[in-house]
Motif scaffolding. Structure first.
Motif, PDB file in Angstrom:
ATOM      1  N   PRO A  31      -6.527  -4.831   6.861  1.00  0.00           N
ATOM      2  CA  PRO A  31      -6.162  -3.341   7.247  1.00  0.00           C
ATOM      3  C   PRO A  31      -5.156  -2.566   6.542  1.00  0.00           C
ATOM      4  O   PRO A  31      -5.140  -1.571   6.047  1.00  0.00           O
ATOM      5  N   LEU A  32      -4.089  -3.412   6.548  1.00  0.00           N
ATOM      6  CA  LEU A  32      -2.857  -2.781   6.036  1.00  0.00           C
ATOM      7  C   LEU A  32      -2.878  -3.088   4.589  1.00  0.00           C
ATOM      8  O   LEU A  32      -2.433  -1.958   3.811  1.00  0.00           O
ATOM      9  N   MET A  33      -3.520  -3.946   3.911  1.00  0.00           N
ATOM     10  CA  MET A  33      -3.619  -4.071   2.640  1.00  0.00           C
ATOM     11  C   MET A  33      -4.585  -2.845   1.798  1.00  0.00           C
ATOM     12  O   MET A  33      -4.104  -2.378   1.027  1.00  0.00           O
ATOM     13  N   LEU A  34      -5.510  -2.335   2.484  1.00  0.00           N
ATOM     14  CA  LEU A  34      -6.252  -1.392   1.923  1.00  0.00           C
ATOM     15  C   LEU A  34      -6.033   0.302   2.693  1.00  0.00           C
ATOM     16  O   LEU A  34      -6.211   1.145   1.726  1.00  0.00           O
ATOM     17  N   LYS A  35      -5.491   0.209   3.725  1.00  0.00           N
ATOM     18  CA  LYS A  35      -5.345   1.578   4.235  1.00  0.00           C
ATOM     19  C   LYS A  35      -4.050   2.053   3.928  1.00  0.00           C
ATOM     20  O   LYS A  35      -3.931   3.465   3.739  1.00  0.00           O
ATOM     21  N   GLU A  63       5.674  -1.043  -1.242  1.00  0.00           N
ATOM     22  CA  GLU A  63       6.873  -1.646  -0.441  1.00  0.00           C
ATOM     23  C   GLU A  63       6.384  -2.879   0.265  1.00  0.00           C
ATOM     24  O   GLU A  63       7.492  -3.572   0.275  1.00  0.00           O
ATOM     25  N   LEU A  64       5.320  -2.928   0.826  1.00  0.00           N
ATOM     26  CA  LEU A  64       4.957  -4.318   1.062  1.00  0.00           C
ATOM     27  C   LEU A  64       5.023  -5.339   0.390  1.00  0.00           C
ATOM     28  O   LEU A  64       5.320  -6.439   0.856  1.00  0.00           O
ATOM     29  N   ILE A  65       4.749  -5.019  -0.961  1.00  0.00           N
ATOM     30  CA  ILE A  65       4.644  -6.275  -1.947  1.00  0.00           C
ATOM     31  C   ILE A  65       6.153  -6.464  -2.128  1.00  0.00           C
ATOM     32  O   ILE A  65       6.626  -7.700  -2.008  1.00  0.00           O
ATOM     33  N   ARG A  66       7.062  -5.459  -2.206  1.00  0.00           N
ATOM     34  CA  ARG A  66       8.513  -6.047  -2.408  1.00  0.00           C
ATOM     35  C   ARG A  66       9.036  -6.662  -1.388  1.00  0.00           C
ATOM     36  O   ARG A  66      10.014  -7.524  -1.473  1.00  0.00           O
ATOM     37  N   LEU A  67       8.831  -6.112  -0.135  1.00  0.00           N
ATOM     38  CA  LEU A  67       9.276  -6.691   1.032  1.00  0.00           C
ATOM     39  C   LEU A  67       8.939  -8.292   1.082  1.00  0.00           C
ATOM     40  O   LEU A  67       9.801  -9.219   1.375  1.00  0.00           O
ATOM     41  N   GLY A  68       7.511  -8.424   0.886  1.00  0.00           N
ATOM     42  CA  GLY A  68       6.982  -9.817   1.050  1.00  0.00           C
ATOM     43  C   GLY A  68       7.659 -10.727   0.072  1.00  0.00           C
ATOM     44  O   GLY A  68       7.862 -11.859   0.274  1.00  0.00           O
ATOM     45  N   ALA A  69       7.697 -10.234  -1.028  1.00  0.00           N
ATOM     46  CA  ALA A  69       8.243 -10.991  -2.416  1.00  0.00           C
ATOM     47  C   ALA A  69       9.731 -11.320  -2.013  1.00  0.00           C
ATOM     48  O   ALA A  69       9.973 -12.212  -2.638  1.00  0.00           O
ATOM     49  N   GLY A  70      10.427 -10.434  -1.588  1.00  0.00           N
ATOM     50  CA  GLY A  70      11.853 -10.559  -1.466  1.00  0.00           C
ATOM     51  C   GLY A  70      12.109 -11.595  -0.170  1.00  0.00           C
ATOM     52  O   GLY A  70      13.187 -12.209  -0.153  1.00  0.00           O
ATOM     53  N   ARG A 115      -5.556  -4.519  -5.361  1.00  0.00           N
ATOM     54  CA  ARG A 115      -4.548  -4.986  -4.504  1.00  0.00           C
ATOM     55  C   ARG A 115      -4.758  -6.216  -3.751  1.00  0.00           C
ATOM     56  O   ARG A 115      -3.578  -6.913  -3.620  1.00  0.00           O
ATOM     57  N   HIS A 116      -5.991  -6.889  -4.085  1.00  0.00           N
ATOM     58  CA  HIS A 116      -5.827  -8.246  -3.437  1.00  0.00           C
ATOM     59  C   HIS A 116      -5.220  -9.106  -4.519  1.00  0.00           C
ATOM     60  O   HIS A 116      -4.455 -10.138  -4.467  1.00  0.00           O
ATOM     61  N   VAL A 117      -5.534  -8.842  -5.914  1.00  0.00           N
ATOM     62  CA  VAL A 117      -4.978  -9.785  -6.978  1.00  0.00           C
ATOM     63  C   VAL A 117      -3.428  -9.489  -7.124  1.00  0.00           C
ATOM     64  O   VAL A 117      -2.686 -10.538  -7.154  1.00  0.00           O
ATOM     65  N   GLU A 118      -3.260  -8.351  -6.871  1.00  0.00           N
ATOM     66  CA  GLU A 118      -1.475  -8.166  -6.988  1.00  0.00           C
ATOM     67  C   GLU A 118      -0.892  -8.722  -5.676  1.00  0.00           C
ATOM     68  O   GLU A 118       0.181  -9.310  -5.847  1.00  0.00           O
ATOM     69  N   ALA A 119      -1.530  -8.828  -4.443  1.00  0.00           N
ATOM     70  CA  ALA A 119      -0.993  -9.651  -3.341  1.00  0.00           C
ATOM     71  C   ALA A 119      -0.949 -11.047  -3.844  1.00  0.00           C
ATOM     72  O   ALA A 119       0.300 -11.853  -3.350  1.00  0.00           O
ATOM     73  N   VAL A 120      -1.898 -11.778  -4.190  1.00  0.00           N
ATOM     74  CA  VAL A 120      -1.979 -12.856  -4.571  1.00  0.00           C
ATOM     75  C   VAL A 120      -0.918 -13.359  -5.797  1.00  0.00           C
ATOM     76  O   VAL A 120      -0.178 -14.409  -5.526  1.00  0.00           O
ATOM     77  N   GLN A 121      -0.803 -12.542  -6.739  1.00  0.00           N
ATOM     78  CA  GLN A 121       0.182 -12.914  -7.737  1.00  0.00           C
ATOM     79  C   GLN A 121       1.389 -12.729  -7.274  1.00  0.00           C
ATOM     80  O   GLN A 121       2.570 -13.263  -7.791  1.00  0.00           O
ATOM     81  N   SER A 122       1.735 -11.978  -6.321  1.00  0.00           N
ATOM     82  CA  SER A 122       3.112 -11.575  -5.648  1.00  0.00           C
ATOM     83  C   SER A 122       3.459 -12.840  -4.649  1.00  0.00           C
ATOM     84  O   SER A 122       4.474 -12.808  -4.108  1.00  0.00           O
ATOM     85  N   GLY A 123       2.392 -13.593  -4.312  1.00  0.00           N
ATOM     86  CA  GLY A 123       2.323 -14.540  -3.242  1.00  0.00           C
ATOM     87  C   GLY A 123       2.764 -13.998  -1.752  1.00  0.00           C
ATOM     88  O   GLY A 123       3.235 -14.480  -1.003  1.00  0.00           O
ATOM     89  N   VAL A 124       2.089 -12.725  -1.561  1.00  0.00           N
ATOM     90  CA  VAL A 124       2.298 -12.016  -0.444  1.00  0.00           C
ATOM     91  C   VAL A 124       1.136 -11.849   0.328  1.00  0.00           C
ATOM     92  O   VAL A 124      -0.010 -11.740  -0.166  1.00  0.00           O
ATOM     93  N   LYS A 125       0.884 -12.341   1.792  1.00  0.00           N
ATOM     94  CA  LYS A 125      -0.287 -12.224   2.244  1.00  0.00           C
ATOM     95  C   LYS A 125       0.037 -11.196   3.496  1.00  0.00           C
ATOM     96  O   LYS A 125       0.902 -10.792   4.203  1.00  0.00           O
ATOM     97  N   ILE A 126      -0.906 -10.243   3.192  1.00  0.00           N
ATOM     98  CA  ILE A 126      -0.939  -8.770   3.823  1.00  0.00           C
ATOM     99  C   ILE A 126      -2.257  -8.855   4.718  1.00  0.00           C
ATOM    100  O   ILE A 126      -3.366  -9.115   4.109  1.00  0.00           O
ATOM    101  N   GLY A 134     -12.070 -14.845   2.973  1.00  0.00           N
ATOM    102  CA  GLY A 134     -11.886 -14.150   4.299  1.00  0.00           C
ATOM    103  C   GLY A 134     -12.763 -14.726   5.349  1.00  0.00           C
ATOM    104  O   GLY A 134     -13.759 -15.574   5.251  1.00  0.00           O
ATOM    105  N   LYS A 135     -12.418 -14.461   6.704  1.00  0.00           N
ATOM    106  CA  LYS A 135     -13.002 -14.960   7.929  1.00  0.00           C
ATOM    107  C   LYS A 135     -13.776 -13.630   8.379  1.00  0.00           C
ATOM    108  O   LYS A 135     -13.418 -12.529   8.322  1.00  0.00           O
ATOM    109  N   LEU A 136     -15.058 -14.095   8.872  1.00  0.00           N
ATOM    110  CA  LEU A 136     -15.931 -13.189   9.565  1.00  0.00           C
ATOM    111  C   LEU A 136     -15.006 -12.142  10.709  1.00  0.00           C
ATOM    112  O   LEU A 136     -15.325 -11.067  10.842  1.00  0.00           O
ATOM    113  N   LYS A 137     -14.354 -12.887  11.394  1.00  0.00           N
ATOM    114  CA  LYS A 137     -13.515 -12.124  12.523  1.00  0.00           C
ATOM    115  C   LYS A 137     -12.724 -10.954  11.672  1.00  0.00           C
ATOM    116  O   LYS A 137     -12.302  -9.969  12.733  1.00  0.00           O
TER     117      LYS A 137
END
Length: 324
Positions: free
Chosen positions: A305-309, A317-324, A291-302, A268-271
């Motif tokens: 804030p959205l990933m954690l909140k 749903e974000l994972i399914r939409l991103g992977a699709g 959540r980070h591991v699942e996003a990486v394994q699914s090849g989805v970049k989130i 991650g970046k400081l910004k």
């Protein structure tokens, strides 16, 4: 139907006990249950909320079951046993209170009940006392004039808390009651205001724990850490203003492991942290890592804030939409 002579005694006894304080009622029950003559007690002004009346049998049972009442502790004075009973009936762990506040051994029941009356005069309710005294047993031996009155003056004059909201602020942070207004609360408020904390209402009702934090040993080190990982002083201050909870997190147990994971594993970046300092408020093992591991394994970049909140359902749903 008139009362006969046999009915008069309990009625008079009831009338005499109506205006006794909680501790005095318990003291009277204790003497009766153990076969001692009842002491002469001075009635006190009635309270808005009296504790539930306890049966003498229950009082005796509570006292006899307490470890300090066993034959091995026959040297314990009756006054100490009275205090034990008073605390236990109020819902306070007497053993913990006596061990954490040794001065309580020498305190009189009268001084304890004076503190109770004072707190109730400030809006604190009977049901609040077990938690307050449990968290702050030192309060049981506080001096009303030199310790407690200055705290309520601070709430009223410095934090602008109206009297009818004292209870709200105290219940949010009972430690306010055992903090010196002169040496702790006022200097800390001054420091926070210099940083830019202008919302007194938020400090009183949402983040009063900041006011009981040590400036040099607790608050400043958090800013120093944020500066040490690359943020400027102004950026670090802006982050704590946006997320005051940062001041309550441990550097060793929170900031360091979460930043290490963010920098080394998430790349991650400081910004990102500058824009979302709430990152440090999430559990590393229960939220950030999985959540980070699942996003990486699914090849989805989130976005962070959205990933954690997001809720579990939203994240899925974000994972399914991103992977699709």
């Amino acid at each position: 139907m008139g009362l006969n002579c046999g009915d008069t005694a309990p009625l008079l006894s009831h009338r005499l006990s109506v205006n006794l304080s909680p501790c005095q009622q318990q003291q009277q029950q204790l003497h009766s249950s153990l076969g001692f003559p009842s002491p002469k007690l001075t009635p006190q002004p009635s309270l808005s909320q009296q504790p539930n009346t306890q049966l003498a049998a229950k009082s005796k049972s509570l006292l006899h079951k307490h470890p300090l009442y066993t034959p091995a502790h026959t040297n314990i004075s009756f006054e100490i046993k009275e205090k034990i009973l008073c605390l236990e009936i109020m819902g306070v762990d007497s053993g913990k209170a006596l061990s954490q506040n040794p001065s309580l051994h020498a305190a009189s029941l009268g001084s304890i009940e004076s503190i109770i009356f004072f707190l109730q005069s400030k809006g604190i309710q009977q049901k609040d006392l077990p938690r307050i005294f449990g968290m702050c047993p030192k309060l049981l031996t506080s001096d009303i004039r030199t310790d407690l009155k200055p705290v309520f003056n601070f709430l009223s004059q410095d934090l602008k808390v109206p009297e009818n909201n004292f209870r709200r602020a105290i219940n949010k942070c009972p430690r306010l009651l055992v903090s010196s207004a002169r040496d702790q609360l006022k200097p800390c408020l001054f420091y926070l205001q210099r940083l830019g904390f202008e919302d007194l209402e938020a400090l009183a009702y949402q983040d009063p724990v900041l006011l009981v934090s040590n400036v040099e040993n607790t608050l400043i080190p958090k800013l120093k850490f944020l500066e040490s990982i690359g943020f400027s002083r102004d950026e670090a201050v802006a982050m704590v203003l946006r997320c005051p909870a940062l001041f309550t997190f441990s550097v060793e147990n929170n900031f360091k492991p979460k930043f290490d994971y963010f920098a080394e594993e998430m790349k991650g970046k400081l910004k990102e942290l500058k824009g979302f300092p709430q990152y440090f408020a999430f559990s590393l093992d229960k939220r950030i890592k999985p959540r980070h591991v699942e996003a990486v394994q699914s090849g989805v970049k989130i976005p962070l804030p959205l990933m954690l909140k997001s809720t579990d359902e939203e994240f899925g749903e974000l994972i399914r939409l991103g992977a699709g």
